[in-house]
Design a protein around this motif. Structure first.
Motif, PDB file in Angstrom:
ATOM      1  N   UNK A   1       0.831  -1.211   0.000  1.00 42.18           N
ATOM      2  CA  UNK A   1       0.000   0.000   0.000  1.00 42.18           C
ATOM      3  C   UNK A   1       0.861   1.255   0.000  1.00 42.18           C
ATOM      4  N   UNK A   2       1.969   1.229   0.747  1.00 40.68           N
ATOM      5  CA  UNK A   2       2.881   2.383   0.744  1.00 40.68           C
ATOM      6  C   UNK A   2       3.443   2.634  -0.647  1.00 40.68           C
ATOM      7  N   UNK A   3       3.821   1.545  -1.332  1.00 40.17           N
ATOM      8  CA  UNK A   3       4.353   1.714  -2.681  1.00 40.17           C
ATOM      9  C   UNK A   3       3.277   2.205  -3.636  1.00 40.17           C
ATOM     10  N   UNK A   4       2.060   1.718  -3.470  1.00 36.90           N
ATOM     11  CA  UNK A   4       0.956   2.161  -4.310  1.00 36.90           C
ATOM     12  C   UNK A   4       0.636   3.633  -4.069  1.00 36.90           C
ATOM     13  N   UNK A   5       0.721   4.064  -2.830  1.00 39.98           N
ATOM     14  CA  UNK A   5       0.500   5.486  -2.531  1.00 39.98           C
ATOM     15  C   UNK A   5       1.489   6.360  -3.299  1.00 39.98           C
ATOM     16  N   UNK A   6       2.741   5.949  -3.354  1.00 40.60           N
ATOM     17  CA  UNK A   6       3.754   6.702  -4.090  1.00 40.60           C
ATOM     18  C   UNK A   6       3.436   6.715  -5.589  1.00 40.60           C
TER      19      UNK A   6
ATOM     20  N   UNK B   1      11.070  -0.670 -14.509  1.00 37.05           N
ATOM     21  CA  UNK B   1      11.569   0.202 -13.444  1.00 37.05           C
ATOM     22  C   UNK B   1      12.708  -0.472 -12.678  1.00 37.05           C
ATOM     23  N   UNK B   2      12.604  -1.802 -12.472  1.00 42.30           N
ATOM     24  CA  UNK B   2      13.642  -2.529 -11.755  1.00 42.30           C
ATOM     25  C   UNK B   2      13.106  -3.792 -11.125  1.00 42.30           C
ATOM     26  N   UNK B   3      14.020  -4.593 -10.605  1.00 46.34           N
ATOM     27  CA  UNK B   3      13.670  -5.839  -9.929  1.00 46.34           C
ATOM     28  C   UNK B   3      14.464  -5.921  -8.636  1.00 46.34           C
TER      29      UNK B   3
ATOM     30  N   UNK C   1      12.187  -9.689  -2.606  1.00 50.00           N
ATOM     31  CA  UNK C   1      11.059  -9.250  -1.796  1.00 50.00           C
ATOM     32  C   UNK C   1      11.519  -8.690  -0.451  1.00 50.00           C
ATOM     33  N   UNK C   2      12.525  -9.291   0.145  1.00 49.12           N
ATOM     34  CA  UNK C   2      13.022  -8.792   1.433  1.00 49.12           C
ATOM     35  C   UNK C   2      13.521  -7.365   1.308  1.00 49.12           C
ATOM     36  N   UNK C   3      14.295  -7.077   0.255  1.00 48.78           N
ATOM     37  CA  UNK C   3      14.806  -5.718   0.053  1.00 48.78           C
ATOM     38  C   UNK C   3      13.667  -4.744  -0.220  1.00 48.78           C
ATOM     39  N   UNK C   4      12.674  -5.200  -0.944  1.00 49.01           N
ATOM     40  CA  UNK C   4      11.496  -4.374  -1.241  1.00 49.01           C
ATOM     41  C   UNK C   4      10.787  -3.968   0.044  1.00 49.01           C
ATOM     42  N   UNK C   5      10.563  -4.930   0.926  1.00 43.49           N
ATOM     43  CA  UNK C   5       9.848  -4.657   2.172  1.00 43.49           C
ATOM     44  C   UNK C   5      10.681  -3.800   3.123  1.00 43.49           C
TER      45      UNK C   5
ATOM     46  N   UNK D   1      10.399   3.970  -4.099  1.00 46.69           N
ATOM     47  CA  UNK D   1      11.026   3.637  -2.815  1.00 46.69           C
ATOM     48  C   UNK D   1      11.282   2.150  -2.662  1.00 46.69           C
ATOM     49  N   UNK D   2      10.388   1.303  -3.165  1.00 40.81           N
ATOM     50  CA  UNK D   2      10.545  -0.135  -3.002  1.00 40.81           C
ATOM     51  C   UNK D   2      11.733  -0.713  -3.728  1.00 40.81           C
ATOM     52  N   UNK D   3      12.286   0.045  -4.671  1.00 42.18           N
ATOM     53  CA  UNK D   3      13.414  -0.443  -5.469  1.00 42.18           C
ATOM     54  C   UNK D   3      14.760   0.141  -5.030  1.00 42.18           C
ATOM     55  N   UNK D   4      14.777   0.950  -3.998  1.00 37.86           N
ATOM     56  CA  UNK D   4      16.008   1.680  -3.694  1.00 37.86           C
ATOM     57  C   UNK D   4      17.130   0.804  -3.157  1.00 37.86           C
ATOM     58  N   UNK D   5      16.832  -0.408  -2.671  1.00 30.06           N
ATOM     59  CA  UNK D   5      17.889  -1.312  -2.200  1.00 30.06           C
ATOM     60  C   UNK D   5      18.279  -2.344  -3.258  1.00 30.06           C
ATOM     61  N   UNK D   6      17.761  -2.173  -4.479  1.00 30.61           N
ATOM     62  CA  UNK D   6      18.025  -3.154  -5.537  1.00 30.61           C
ATOM     63  C   UNK D   6      19.494  -3.165  -5.922  1.00 30.61           C
TER      64      UNK D   6
END
Length: 371
Positions: free
Chosen positions: A63-68, A293-295, A298-302, A358-363
């Motif tokens: 939901x946080x990623x969807x908000x962005x 956008x990127x891959x 799941x752990x890094x995403x969360x 934001x969810x991809x920043x640790x990729x």
């Protein structure tokens, strides 16, 4: 009549079935196929867990990623389209988070579930009472501006199985006092699939080809007017899937939380899955108009979206006993370490400026690795 008997009768009448057709019947035959039956599939009484079953925090992070993403789409009316929503828990947790934390987005939100299974629809409708509509296909949903979401969907698409001998052969299923496999020359569309991905299989290599995933991403790209696609599943890039250690393929079956590699037992009663090829999803997405956008794992995403802080805040606001804290720690381990390292999150977009997500920043994976 048992589903296995129906399959045997079809083989006797029509001849050997491609593995793809066998898997389709085992999973989706009306009322008797695994996903169209009424048996419990997900959770402690089922055959497997999903991340959404472990904790509501998983849905909150999505939901946080969807908000962005909504903000990137200028905070206009927004549709979430979820394919195969399972028990509906992920939808429930996304909506619950947005209702409590972003009333403006919630008011402008329409949540669409694409669910073909009548039994799963009934389960979902028991606890999804507002903002949600159900559809049979994405073509039934008008003007999609928003996010198309799937969680553990593509791994259950019916796949062709192939083996490289002196030339590529396809696996077919026959019946001679038991199910047996035979090999036949492949159709051109299967060799074209591997050629498009620049894959050359060594002799003796067995693998899966997921043509339905190719059709699915095309269908999505044509239906999405503007927005994002989030694909969460277990799988790998081409370099990993076609590595020698994967020479027997990736097919697995789940029955009462036990894994096996025999799809010819418990027919209609066990899940049959394969790892998905994220390189293929990205490749055909780009062919059909979706930018990658990127891959990320799941752990890094969360973690990038703040799941640890969120769970700590939840615990602080709701004091619990030691047993509950230990239970939450076990959930964190499974979500972030066990499942979190096996599952990946691929995000694609269409018609949106290239904002960082934001969810991809640790990729650690560059887009080049997807090709």
């Amino acid at each position: 009549m048992l589903l296995s008997e129906i399959i045997i009768e079809r083989i006797k009448k029509e001849g050997p079935l491609s593995f793809r057709d066998f898997m389709e019947m085992a999973l989706y035959y009306p009322e008797l196929g695994y996903y169209n039956s009424t048996q419990n599939k997900i959770g402690a009484d089922g055959d497997f867990y999903t991340s959404a079953n472990l904790t509501a925090a998983f849905g909150a992070m999505i939901a946080r990623q969807i908000k962005e993403m909504w903000q990137n789409l200028e905070k206009k009316p927004f549709k979430i389209v979820e394919y195969g929503a399972g028990t509906g828990l992920l939808c429930h947790d996304i909506l619950d988070y947005l209702k409590k934390n972003n009333s403006l987005l919630y008011e402008n939100l329409n949540y669409c579930i694409i669910e073909k299974s009548a039994s799963m629809r009934e389960i979902q409708k028991k606890h999804l009472h507002e903002k949600v509509n159900w559809y049979n296909t994405i073509q039934d949903i008008p003007e999609i501006n928003g996010c198309i979401l799937s969680n553990e969907l593509i791994d259950n698409f019916s796949v062709h199985q192939v083996i490289m001998e002196e030339q590529l052969k396809e696996v077919f299923v026959d019946y001679k006092e038991g199910f047996i496999e035979i090999l036949k020359p492949v159709k051109k569309e299967l060799t074209d699939y591997l050629t498009a991905l620049n894959v050359q299989l060594p002799e003796g290599f067995r693998t899966e080809i997921n043509l339905e995933a190719q059709s699915w991403i095309k269908e999505i790209s044509q239906s999405l007017q503007k927005g994002y696609v989030i694909t969460i599943d277990y799988g790998s890039l081409s370099a990993e899937l076609y590595n020698n250690r994967r020479s027997c393929g990736t097919l697995l079956c789940y029955y009462k939380h036990h894994k096996n590699d025999n799809p010819y037992q418990f027919i209609g009663q066990q899940d049959i899955t394969t790892h998905i090829n994220f390189s293929a999803i990205a490749h055909w997405g780009s062919q059909f108009g979706l930018d990658c956008c990127g891959i990320v794992d799941q752990a890094q995403f969360l973690l990038a979206l703040g799941i640890k802080e969120y769970q700590n805040l939840t615990l602080n606001n709701n004091p619990t006993d030691l047993a509950s804290v230990l239970q939450e720690s076990l959930i964190n381990y499974r979500l972030l370490i066990d499942m979190g390292m096996k599952f990946k999150v691929l995000i694609q977009q269409k018609g949106v400026p290239e904002y960082p997500l934001s969810g991809l920043k640790l990729s650690n994976s560059s887009r080049a690795l997807l090709n």
